[in-house]
Write a protein that holds these residues in place. Structure first.
Motif, PDB file in Angstrom:
ATOM      1  N   THR A   1     -51.999 -47.347  16.528  1.00  0.00           N
ATOM      2  CA  THR A   1     -52.638 -47.583  17.659  1.00  0.00           C
ATOM      3  C   THR A   1     -53.954 -46.534  17.575  1.00  0.00           C
ATOM      4  O   THR A   1     -54.248 -45.611  16.534  1.00  0.00           O
ATOM      5  CB  THR A   1     -51.722 -46.836  18.805  1.00  0.00           C
ATOM      6  OG1 THR A   1     -52.309 -47.141  20.001  1.00  0.00           O
ATOM      7  CG2 THR A   1     -51.429 -45.242  19.026  1.00  0.00           C
ATOM      8  N   LYS A   2     -54.800 -46.319  18.606  1.00  0.00           N
ATOM      9  CA  LYS A   2     -56.061 -45.396  18.696  1.00  0.00           C
ATOM     10  C   LYS A   2     -55.383 -44.278  19.589  1.00  0.00           C
ATOM     11  O   LYS A   2     -54.990 -44.227  20.513  1.00  0.00           O
ATOM     12  CB  LYS A   2     -57.101 -46.007  19.267  1.00  0.00           C
ATOM     13  CG  LYS A   2     -57.779 -47.379  18.665  1.00  0.00           C
ATOM     14  CD  LYS A   2     -58.463 -47.006  17.493  1.00  0.00           C
ATOM     15  CE  LYS A   2     -59.282 -47.959  16.826  1.00  0.00           C
ATOM     16  NZ  LYS A   2     -59.737 -47.627  15.690  1.00  0.00           N
TER      17      LYS A   2
ATOM     18  N   ASN B   1     -57.736 -43.772  14.485  1.00  0.00           N
ATOM     19  CA  ASN B   1     -56.464 -44.265  14.020  1.00  0.00           C
ATOM     20  C   ASN B   1     -55.575 -43.064  14.125  1.00  0.00           C
ATOM     21  O   ASN B   1     -55.437 -42.165  13.471  1.00  0.00           O
ATOM     22  CB  ASN B   1     -56.746 -45.014  12.774  1.00  0.00           C
ATOM     23  CG  ASN B   1     -57.756 -45.990  12.625  1.00  0.00           C
ATOM     24  OD1 ASN B   1     -57.884 -46.627  13.838  1.00  0.00           O
ATOM     25  ND2 ASN B   1     -58.485 -46.222  11.789  1.00  0.00           N
ATOM     26  N   GLY B   2     -54.249 -43.852  14.697  1.00  0.00           N
ATOM     27  CA  GLY B   2     -52.982 -42.834  14.796  1.00  0.00           C
ATOM     28  C   GLY B   2     -51.841 -43.867  14.940  1.00  0.00           C
ATOM     29  O   GLY B   2     -51.800 -45.036  14.264  1.00  0.00           O
TER      30      GLY B   2
ATOM     31  N   ASP C   1     -47.374 -39.710  20.319  1.00  0.00           N
ATOM     32  CA  ASP C   1     -48.415 -40.408  19.566  1.00  0.00           C
ATOM     33  C   ASP C   1     -48.813 -39.270  18.393  1.00  0.00           C
ATOM     34  O   ASP C   1     -48.432 -38.199  18.470  1.00  0.00           O
ATOM     35  CB  ASP C   1     -49.768 -40.814  20.207  1.00  0.00           C
ATOM     36  CG  ASP C   1     -50.438 -39.590  20.742  1.00  0.00           C
ATOM     37  OD1 ASP C   1     -49.844 -38.394  20.706  1.00  0.00           O
ATOM     38  OD2 ASP C   1     -51.416 -39.633  21.279  1.00  0.00           O
ATOM     39  N   PHE C   2     -49.218 -39.906  17.270  1.00  0.00           N
ATOM     40  CA  PHE C   2     -49.253 -39.005  16.068  1.00  0.00           C
ATOM     41  C   PHE C   2     -50.816 -39.129  15.586  1.00  0.00           C
ATOM     42  O   PHE C   2     -51.376 -40.164  15.885  1.00  0.00           O
ATOM     43  CB  PHE C   2     -48.264 -39.317  14.790  1.00  0.00           C
ATOM     44  CG  PHE C   2     -46.889 -39.237  15.451  1.00  0.00           C
ATOM     45  CD1 PHE C   2     -46.151 -38.228  15.206  1.00  0.00           C
ATOM     46  CD2 PHE C   2     -46.239 -40.355  15.786  1.00  0.00           C
ATOM     47  CE1 PHE C   2     -44.836 -38.144  15.465  1.00  0.00           C
ATOM     48  CE2 PHE C   2     -44.821 -40.468  16.160  1.00  0.00           C
ATOM     49  CZ  PHE C   2     -44.155 -39.407  16.144  1.00  0.00           C
ATOM     50  N   ASN C   3     -51.195 -38.082  14.863  1.00  0.00           N
ATOM     51  CA  ASN C   3     -52.658 -38.291  14.194  1.00  0.00           C
ATOM     52  C   ASN C   3     -53.111 -39.385  13.194  1.00  0.00           C
ATOM     53  O   ASN C   3     -54.060 -39.679  12.782  1.00  0.00           O
ATOM     54  CB  ASN C   3     -53.104 -36.861  13.813  1.00  0.00           C
ATOM     55  CG  ASN C   3     -53.131 -36.101  15.002  1.00  0.00           C
ATOM     56  OD1 ASN C   3     -53.616 -36.364  16.135  1.00  0.00           O
ATOM     57  ND2 ASN C   3     -53.139 -34.603  14.731  1.00  0.00           N
ATOM     58  N   SER C   4     -51.897 -39.843  12.574  1.00  0.00           N
ATOM     59  CA  SER C   4     -51.893 -40.787  11.293  1.00  0.00           C
ATOM     60  C   SER C   4     -50.569 -41.614  11.399  1.00  0.00           C
ATOM     61  O   SER C   4     -49.658 -41.112  11.765  1.00  0.00           O
ATOM     62  CB  SER C   4     -52.381 -40.107  10.074  1.00  0.00           C
ATOM     63  OG  SER C   4     -51.335 -39.350   9.681  1.00  0.00           O
TER      64      SER C   4
ATOM     65  N   ALA D   1     -46.717 -39.873  11.420  1.00  0.00           N
ATOM     66  CA  ALA D   1     -45.517 -40.312  12.101  1.00  0.00           C
ATOM     67  C   ALA D   1     -44.476 -40.564  11.151  1.00  0.00           C
ATOM     68  O   ALA D   1     -43.183 -40.480  11.411  1.00  0.00           O
ATOM     69  CB  ALA D   1     -45.893 -41.768  12.824  1.00  0.00           C
ATOM     70  N   HIS D   2     -44.785 -41.259  10.001  1.00  0.00           N
ATOM     71  CA  HIS D   2     -43.597 -41.641   9.093  1.00  0.00           C
ATOM     72  C   HIS D   2     -42.785 -40.249   8.728  1.00  0.00           C
ATOM     73  O   HIS D   2     -41.621 -40.116   8.503  1.00  0.00           O
ATOM     74  CB  HIS D   2     -43.862 -42.031   7.831  1.00  0.00           C
ATOM     75  CG  HIS D   2     -44.199 -43.601   7.949  1.00  0.00           C
ATOM     76  ND1 HIS D   2     -43.472 -44.707   8.177  1.00  0.00           N
ATOM     77  CD2 HIS D   2     -45.617 -44.219   8.041  1.00  0.00           C
ATOM     78  CE1 HIS D   2     -44.113 -45.711   8.353  1.00  0.00           C
ATOM     79  NE2 HIS D   2     -45.450 -45.594   8.438  1.00  0.00           N
ATOM     80  N   LEU D   3     -43.532 -39.163   8.553  1.00  0.00           N
ATOM     81  CA  LEU D   3     -43.143 -37.745   8.008  1.00  0.00           C
ATOM     82  C   LEU D   3     -41.893 -37.469   9.429  1.00  0.00           C
ATOM     83  O   LEU D   3     -41.002 -36.917   9.025  1.00  0.00           O
ATOM     84  CB  LEU D   3     -44.201 -36.782   8.039  1.00  0.00           C
ATOM     85  CG  LEU D   3     -43.616 -35.270   7.648  1.00  0.00           C
ATOM     86  CD1 LEU D   3     -42.919 -35.282   6.411  1.00  0.00           C
ATOM     87  CD2 LEU D   3     -44.905 -34.433   7.557  1.00  0.00           C
TER      88      LEU D   3
END
Length: 81
Positions: free
Chosen positions: A19-20, A26-27, A48-51, A55-57
């Protein structure tokens, strides 16, 4: 991606949806989708996450309790029992 089971015994997958985020960068969003129904629309949590990598981490290191709590919030917001 991680699998968790909700209070009704359904298996969900915690995933990162691209998502933006702030400043149109991009995040990713934390989302959950039913493991047994791959064609269903995922439900999102207000995180939301910065990347995608971040997010996976985060998904990989969140406790089972925290993931279940976020899943229940996302289901409630989406009107899913």
């Amino acid at each position: 991606m991680r699998s968790i089971t909700d209070d009704h015994g359904r298996t969900w997958e915690a995933v990162a949806l691209p998502t933006k985020v702030a400043h149109l960068r991009n995040g990713a969003l934390l989302a959950f989708r039913l493991a047994d129904e791959p064609g269903t629309e995922p439900v999102t949590a207000p995180i939301d996450f910065n990347s995608i990598d971040a997010a996976h981490l985060a998904i990989g290191t969140m406790s089972e309790k925290e993931l279940r709590r976020r899943l229940e919030w996302a289901k409630t917001a989406a009107g899913i029992a």
